[in-house]
Design a protein around this motif. Structure first.
Motif, short mmCIF file in Angstrom:
data_model
loop_
_atom_site.label_atom_id
_atom_site.label_comp_id
_atom_site.label_asym_id
_atom_site.label_seq_id
_atom_site.Cartn_x
_atom_site.Cartn_y
_atom_site.Cartn_z
N ASP A 10 0.85 -1.19 0.30
CA ASP A 10 -0.01 -0.28 0.25
C ASP A 10 0.58 1.38 0.12
O ASP A 10 0.13 2.51 -0.91
CB ASP A 10 -0.86 -0.30 0.82
N GLU A 11 2.06 1.03 0.66
CA GLU A 11 3.26 2.35 0.62
C GLU A 11 3.58 2.41 -0.87
O GLU A 11 3.64 3.72 -0.50
CB GLU A 11 4.44 2.55 2.14
N ILE A 12 4.29 1.75 -1.11
CA ILE A 12 4.43 2.09 -2.93
C ILE A 12 3.06 2.40 -3.51
O ILE A 12 2.95 3.07 -4.80
CB ILE A 12 5.10 0.87 -3.47
N LEU A 13 2.05 1.61 -3.13
CA LEU A 13 1.01 2.57 -4.40
C LEU A 13 0.58 3.97 -4.43
O LEU A 13 -0.13 4.68 -5.29
CB LEU A 13 -0.52 1.52 -4.25
N SER A 14 0.45 4.59 -2.33
CA SER A 14 0.59 5.63 -2.66
C SER A 14 1.12 6.44 -3.38
O SER A 14 1.47 7.24 -3.39
CB SER A 14 0.94 6.06 -0.64
N LEU A 15 2.87 6.33 -3.25
CA LEU A 15 3.99 6.96 -3.83
C LEU A 15 3.55 6.90 -5.52
O LEU A 15 4.14 8.11 -5.59
CB LEU A 15 5.29 6.33 -3.41
N LEU A 16 3.05 5.55 -5.91
CA LEU A 16 2.80 5.92 -7.68
C LEU A 16 1.97 6.41 -7.58
O LEU A 16 1.57 7.94 -8.79
CB LEU A 16 2.22 4.56 -7.63
N ASP A 105 12.21 2.42 -4.87
CA ASP A 105 12.20 3.03 -4.32
C ASP A 105 11.59 4.11 -4.20
O ASP A 105 12.93 5.55 -4.84
CB ASP A 105 13.98 3.41 -3.10
N LEU A 106 10.29 4.77 -4.41
CA LEU A 106 10.15 5.94 -5.25
C LEU A 106 9.80 6.92 -4.05
O LEU A 106 9.65 8.36 -4.10
CB LEU A 106 8.94 5.50 -6.02
N THR A 107 10.85 7.05 -3.27
CA THR A 107 11.15 8.21 -2.30
C THR A 107 12.08 9.05 -2.51
O THR A 107 12.60 10.32 -2.46
CB THR A 107 11.48 8.03 -1.34
N LYS A 108 13.24 8.02 -3.80
CA LYS A 108 14.22 8.99 -4.59
C LYS A 108 13.81 9.71 -5.87
O LYS A 108 13.37 9.26 -6.72
CB LYS A 108 14.80 7.93 -4.92
N PRO A 109 14.26 10.96 -5.58
CA PRO A 109 13.49 11.44 -6.96
C PRO A 109 13.97 11.06 -8.34
O PRO A 109 13.05 11.59 -9.23
CB PRO A 109 14.27 13.28 -6.80
N SER A 110 15.20 11.00 -8.24
CA SER A 110 15.81 10.11 -9.60
C SER A 110 14.79 9.06 -9.84
O SER A 110 15.04 9.39 -11.11
CB SER A 110 17.67 9.77 -9.43
#
Length: 244
Positions: A10-16, A105-110
């Protein structure tokens, strides 16, 4: 546009969702690969994102199933990889017809930039933002200094993001920002990109929490320099990724 997302977190879904919905996508999420495959023809997704960490074997089944009926151009498939995704697995993925691989790891801007560039490459995005923004991770690569038109104070700062239409940066000090207002024109701006300097005329979009400026005029030579720099950023990112 429909984006089919197959993952367990769910956490990665939220970032997506945070980083893709602004591009104009409607996200449809499944937590089971076989159930997603049963409904692909009905959903008719514009693209598919699947977690290789959550489904280390089933992602291959999904890719083969989709590629049997749809080409890369018709339905791009992007893999979210975990820390144990090997180069051998990446080679298999591209051979099978995967369109791109991005770290989960979509917390990384790159990684966010890479994901958005992949989507831009294969799709005509209905972007709410006019241009791709690029996050600047090396503060030595890009620099900015503007002059406050009210008191003529210099306002240098650390650049956070840049696009063909504007820039955001963190001022070294907030002491000279009080007299700046939204829509104020800044005629004296100096922007260093790589080894080049350009002198845009800017409009203040906001002054906090970071300062955001819109380019309202760029000399032709400066526009070419900026466009060339931005065009080279995806290649630069790929080179850095290979070096890791």
């Amino acid at each position: 546009m429909k984006l089919l997302v197959i993952l367990g977190s769910d956490e990665i879904l939220s970032l997506l969702s945070q980083n893709i919905k602004p591009l104009g996508f409607d996200l449809i999420r499944y937590q089971y690969v076989l159930k997603a495959m049963d409904n692909i023809e009905e959903i008719e997704p514009s693209t598919i994102i699947i977690s290789a960490k959550d489904f280390p074997r089933h992602w291959k089944v999904l890719v083969q199933f989709v590629r049997y009926a749809h080409s890369k151009a018709e339905c791009p498939i992007i893999i979210l990889k975990g820390p144990n995704f090997t180069m051998e697995e990446a080679s298999k993925a591209f051979y099978m017809g995967v369109s791109g691989i991005v770290s989960e790891d979509l917390t990384k801007p790159s990684e966010v930039d890479q994901l958005q560039r992949l989507l831009s490459r294969y799709l005509q995005l209905e972007e709410k933002r006019r241009n791709n923004r690029y996050h600047i991770e090396d503060p030595k690569e890009v620099g900015i200094c503007v002059v406050n038109p009210v008191n003529k104070a210099l306002i240098p700062g650390e650049v956070k993001t840049i696009s063909s239409t504007g820039i955001s940066f963190l001022p070294e000090s907030t002491a000279n920002l009080d007299t700046l207002e939204e829509n104020m024109e800044l005629a004296e701006c100096s922007l260093r990109i790589g080894e080049d300097f350009i002198t845009p005329i800017c409009r203040v979009v906001r002054t906090s929490p970071d300062m955001s400026l819109e380019f309202i005029f760029l000399p032709d030579v400066d526009r070419i320099l900026l466009d060339n720099y931005l065009e080279a950023l995806p290649m630069q990112a790929r080179k850095e990724k290979k070096a890791e």
